[in-house]
Design a protein around this motif. Structure first.
Motif, PDB file in Angstrom:
ATOM      1  N   GLN A  90      16.532  13.635  -4.230  1.00 29.03           N
ATOM      2  CA  GLN A  90      17.967  13.370  -4.162  1.00 29.03           C
ATOM      3  C   GLN A  90      18.250  11.947  -3.694  1.00 29.03           C
ATOM      4  O   GLN A  90      18.984  11.703  -2.742  1.00 29.03           O
ATOM      5  N   LEU A  91      17.634  10.999  -4.416  1.00 21.30           N
ATOM      6  CA  LEU A  91      17.799   9.584  -4.110  1.00 21.30           C
ATOM      7  C   LEU A  91      18.514   8.880  -5.260  1.00 21.30           C
ATOM      8  O   LEU A  91      18.526   9.373  -6.380  1.00 21.30           O
ATOM      9  N   ALA A  92      19.045   7.720  -4.954  1.00 11.67           N
ATOM     10  CA  ALA A  92      19.747   6.927  -5.966  1.00 11.67           C
ATOM     11  C   ALA A  92      18.763   6.436  -7.024  1.00 11.67           C
ATOM     12  O   ALA A  92      17.574   6.255  -6.766  1.00 11.67           O
ATOM     13  N   ARG A  93      19.293   6.207  -8.226  1.00  7.36           N
ATOM     14  CA  ARG A  93      18.490   5.712  -9.332  1.00  7.36           C
ATOM     15  C   ARG A  93      17.837   4.382  -8.948  1.00  7.36           C
ATOM     16  O   ARG A  93      18.440   3.575  -8.274  1.00  7.36           O
ATOM     17  N   THR A  94      16.640   4.159  -9.331  1.00 13.39           N
ATOM     18  CA  THR A  94      15.811   2.961  -9.115  1.00 13.39           C
ATOM     19  C   THR A  94      15.183   2.862  -7.722  1.00 13.39           C
ATOM     20  O   THR A  94      14.419   1.947  -7.460  1.00 13.39           O
ATOM     21  N   THR A  95      15.472   3.796  -6.833  1.00 13.77           N
ATOM     22  CA  THR A  95      14.905   3.725  -5.481  1.00 13.77           C
ATOM     23  C   THR A  95      13.382   3.772  -5.516  1.00 13.77           C
ATOM     24  O   THR A  95      12.717   2.949  -4.884  1.00 13.77           O
ATOM     25  N   ILE A  96      12.822   4.727  -6.226  1.00 10.18           N
ATOM     26  CA  ILE A  96      11.367   4.882  -6.285  1.00 10.18           C
ATOM     27  C   ILE A  96      10.727   3.645  -6.905  1.00 10.18           C
ATOM     28  O   ILE A  96       9.724   3.136  -6.405  1.00 10.18           O
ATOM     29  N   SER A  97      11.310   3.148  -7.970  1.00 12.40           N
ATOM     30  CA  SER A  97      10.783   1.952  -8.625  1.00 12.40           C
ATOM     31  C   SER A  97      10.725   0.772  -7.664  1.00 12.40           C
ATOM     32  O   SER A  97       9.717   0.058  -7.590  1.00 12.40           O
ATOM     33  N   LYS A  98      11.779   0.565  -6.911  1.00 10.93           N
ATOM     34  CA  LYS A  98      11.815  -0.558  -5.959  1.00 10.93           C
ATOM     35  C   LYS A  98      10.762  -0.399  -4.873  1.00 10.93           C
ATOM     36  O   LYS A  98      10.130  -1.375  -4.469  1.00 10.93           O
ATOM     37  N   ILE A  99      10.551   0.818  -4.406  1.00  9.38           N
ATOM     38  CA  ILE A  99       9.552   1.060  -3.364  1.00  9.38           C
ATOM     39  C   ILE A  99       8.154   0.859  -3.929  1.00  9.38           C
ATOM     40  O   ILE A  99       7.305   0.205  -3.307  1.00  9.38           O
ATOM     41  N   GLU A 100       7.889   1.393  -5.105  1.00 14.18           N
ATOM     42  CA  GLU A 100       6.566   1.263  -5.712  1.00 14.18           C
ATOM     43  C   GLU A 100       6.226  -0.190  -6.029  1.00 14.18           C
ATOM     44  O   GLU A 100       5.061  -0.572  -5.991  1.00 14.18           O
ATOM     45  N   ARG A 101       7.219  -1.013  -6.322  1.00 13.31           N
ATOM     46  CA  ARG A 101       6.997  -2.438  -6.611  1.00 13.31           C
ATOM     47  C   ARG A 101       7.070  -3.312  -5.368  1.00 13.31           C
ATOM     48  O   ARG A 101       6.955  -4.520  -5.452  1.00 13.31           O
ATOM     49  N   TYR A 148       0.827  -1.217   0.000  1.00 16.23           N
ATOM     50  CA  TYR A 148       0.000   0.000   0.000  1.00 16.23           C
ATOM     51  C   TYR A 148       0.860   1.266   0.000  1.00 16.23           C
ATOM     52  O   TYR A 148       0.487   2.264  -0.604  1.00 16.23           O
ATOM     53  N   LEU A 149       1.995   1.231   0.650  1.00 16.71           N
ATOM     54  CA  LEU A 149       2.900   2.377   0.600  1.00 16.71           C
ATOM     55  C   LEU A 149       3.306   2.643  -0.844  1.00 16.71           C
ATOM     56  O   LEU A 149       3.232   3.775  -1.329  1.00 16.71           O
ATOM     57  N   GLY A 150       3.716   1.609  -1.548  1.00 15.76           N
ATOM     58  CA  GLY A 150       4.116   1.761  -2.944  1.00 15.76           C
ATOM     59  C   GLY A 150       2.993   2.282  -3.815  1.00 15.76           C
ATOM     60  O   GLY A 150       3.186   3.167  -4.648  1.00 15.76           O
ATOM     61  N   LEU A 151       1.793   1.745  -3.624  1.00 18.30           N
ATOM     62  CA  LEU A 151       0.646   2.188  -4.416  1.00 18.30           C
ATOM     63  C   LEU A 151       0.297   3.647  -4.149  1.00 18.30           C
ATOM     64  O   LEU A 151       0.029   4.417  -5.072  1.00 18.30           O
ATOM     65  N   LEU A 152       0.303   4.032  -2.874  1.00 21.82           N
ATOM     66  CA  LEU A 152      -0.038   5.418  -2.543  1.00 21.82           C
ATOM     67  C   LEU A 152       1.025   6.395  -3.021  1.00 21.82           C
ATOM     68  O   LEU A 152       0.700   7.492  -3.497  1.00 21.82           O
ATOM     69  N   LEU A 153       2.284   6.016  -2.924  1.00 19.47           N
ATOM     70  CA  LEU A 153       3.344   6.893  -3.433  1.00 19.47           C
ATOM     71  C   LEU A 153       3.236   7.040  -4.947  1.00 19.47           C
ATOM     72  O   LEU A 153       3.407   8.136  -5.484  1.00 19.47           O
ATOM     73  N   ARG A 154       2.945   5.944  -5.623  1.00 19.73           N
ATOM     74  CA  ARG A 154       2.790   6.023  -7.079  1.00 19.73           C
ATOM     75  C   ARG A 154       1.604   6.911  -7.443  1.00 19.73           C
ATOM     76  O   ARG A 154       1.681   7.743  -8.357  1.00 19.73           O
ATOM     77  N   LYS A 155       0.506   6.764  -6.716  1.00 17.36           N
ATOM     78  CA  LYS A 155      -0.671   7.607  -6.992  1.00 17.36           C
ATOM     79  C   LYS A 155      -0.321   9.080  -6.822  1.00 17.36           C
ATOM     80  O   LYS A 155      -0.628   9.898  -7.682  1.00 17.36           O
ATOM     81  N   ARG A 156       0.337   9.422  -5.731  1.00 15.43           N
ATOM     82  CA  ARG A 156       0.710  10.823  -5.480  1.00 15.43           C
ATOM     83  C   ARG A 156       1.694  11.314  -6.546  1.00 15.43           C
ATOM     84  O   ARG A 156       1.568  12.427  -7.052  1.00 15.43           O
ATOM     85  N   ARG A 157       2.667  10.480  -6.895  1.00 12.77           N
ATOM     86  CA  ARG A 157       3.641  10.860  -7.926  1.00 12.77           C
ATOM     87  C   ARG A 157       2.932  11.131  -9.247  1.00 12.77           C
ATOM     88  O   ARG A 157       3.205  12.124  -9.928  1.00 12.77           O
ATOM     89  N   LEU A 193      12.006   7.713   3.301  1.00 16.39           N
ATOM     90  CA  LEU A 193      10.578   8.025   3.198  1.00 16.39           C
ATOM     91  C   LEU A 193      10.321   9.513   3.408  1.00 16.39           C
ATOM     92  O   LEU A 193       9.518  10.115   2.703  1.00 16.39           O
ATOM     93  N   SER A 194      11.032  10.114   4.345  1.00 13.85           N
ATOM     94  CA  SER A 194      10.828  11.550   4.580  1.00 13.85           C
ATOM     95  C   SER A 194      11.296  12.371   3.380  1.00 13.85           C
ATOM     96  O   SER A 194      10.654  13.363   3.030  1.00 13.85           O
ATOM     97  N   LYS A 195      12.372  11.963   2.718  1.00 15.24           N
ATOM     98  CA  LYS A 195      12.829  12.685   1.527  1.00 15.24           C
ATOM     99  C   LYS A 195      11.793  12.590   0.404  1.00 15.24           C
ATOM    100  O   LYS A 195      11.531  13.567  -0.295  1.00 15.24           O
ATOM    101  N   ILE A 196      11.199  11.417   0.251  1.00 17.47           N
ATOM    102  CA  ILE A 196      10.169  11.231  -0.775  1.00 17.47           C
ATOM    103  C   ILE A 196       8.938  12.069  -0.437  1.00 17.47           C
ATOM    104  O   ILE A 196       8.389  12.764  -1.298  1.00 17.47           O
ATOM    105  N   ALA A 197       8.507  12.018   0.807  1.00 24.43           N
ATOM    106  CA  ALA A 197       7.319  12.766   1.221  1.00 24.43           C
ATOM    107  C   ALA A 197       7.510  14.262   1.008  1.00 24.43           C
ATOM    108  O   ALA A 197       6.616  14.945   0.496  1.00 24.43           O
ATOM    109  N   ILE A 198       8.668  14.775   1.382  1.00 25.57           N
ATOM    110  CA  ILE A 198       8.950  16.203   1.182  1.00 25.57           C
ATOM    111  C   ILE A 198       8.889  16.554  -0.308  1.00 25.57           C
ATOM    112  O   ILE A 198       8.285  17.554  -0.691  1.00 25.57           O
ATOM    113  N   ALA A 199       9.489  15.712  -1.137  1.00 24.02           N
ATOM    114  CA  ALA A 199       9.487  15.963  -2.584  1.00 24.02           C
ATOM    115  C   ALA A 199       8.067  15.927  -3.155  1.00 24.02           C
ATOM    116  O   ALA A 199       7.772  16.612  -4.136  1.00 24.02           O
ATOM    117  N   LEU A 200       7.185  15.143  -2.528  1.00 20.80           N
ATOM    118  CA  LEU A 200       5.806  15.037  -2.988  1.00 20.80           C
ATOM    119  C   LEU A 200       4.865  16.019  -2.282  1.00 20.80           C
ATOM    120  O   LEU A 200       3.674  16.048  -2.560  1.00 20.80           O
TER     121      LEU A 200
END
Length: 104
Positions: A38-49, A14-23, A59-66
Motif C-alpha cells: 500500500q505504497l505510492a507508485r514508483t516508491t519501490i523503484s526509487k528505493i531499489e535504485r 545494498y538495501l535496494g539490491l536485497l529488496l529487489r532480490k527478495r521481490r 521499510l516496515s510496510k515493504i518488509a511485511i509485504a515481502l
C-alpha cells in the motif's frame, strides 16, 4: 579516481539490491509490491535504485509485504556494508551471488 561511497550510500545501495532480490524471489513486480505494501507508485523503484532511503514506516510496510522482518533485513544490509568496506572496494558489486542474503 572515484570518490569512495559513504556508509549511508552503501546502506541504500545494498538495501535496494536485497529488496529487489527478495521481490524477485517472491515473483512480484514493483507495481505488485507497491500494491501489497500500500505504497505510492514508483516508491519501490526509487528505493531499489537508491534514489530514496525509506523511512522506518515505509521499510516496515515493504518488509511485511515481502514476509521478512525489518531487523533481519537490516542485519543483512549491514553485513554487506561491512564486507564491502572490509574489501576496500571502490565499486559496488551488483550481482546477487555476491550478496549475503539468507532470507527469513
Amino acid at each position: 579516481m572515484e570518490k569512495p561511497l559513504t556508509e549511508r550510500e552503501l546502506y541504500g545501495l545494498y538495501l535496494g539490491l536485497l529488496l529487489r532480490k527478495r521481490r524477485d524471489e517472491m515473483g512480484y513486480t514493483q507495481a505488485e509490491l507497491e500494491e501489497k505494501a500500500q505504497l505510492a507508485r514508483t516508491t519501490i523503484s526509487k528505493i531499489e535504485r537508491n534514489d530514496r532511503i525509506p523511512e522506518s514506516y515505509t521499510l516496515s510496510k515493504i518488509a511485511i509485504a515481502l514476509g521478512i522482518s525489518v531487523d533481519h533485513l537490516n542485519e543483512e544490509v549491514w553485513e554487506n556494508v561491512r564486507k564491502h568496506k572490509d574489501s576496500n572496494s571502490s565499486q559496488l558489486v551488483h550481482q546477487y551471488s555476491d550478496l549475503d542474503y539468507r532470507g527469513d
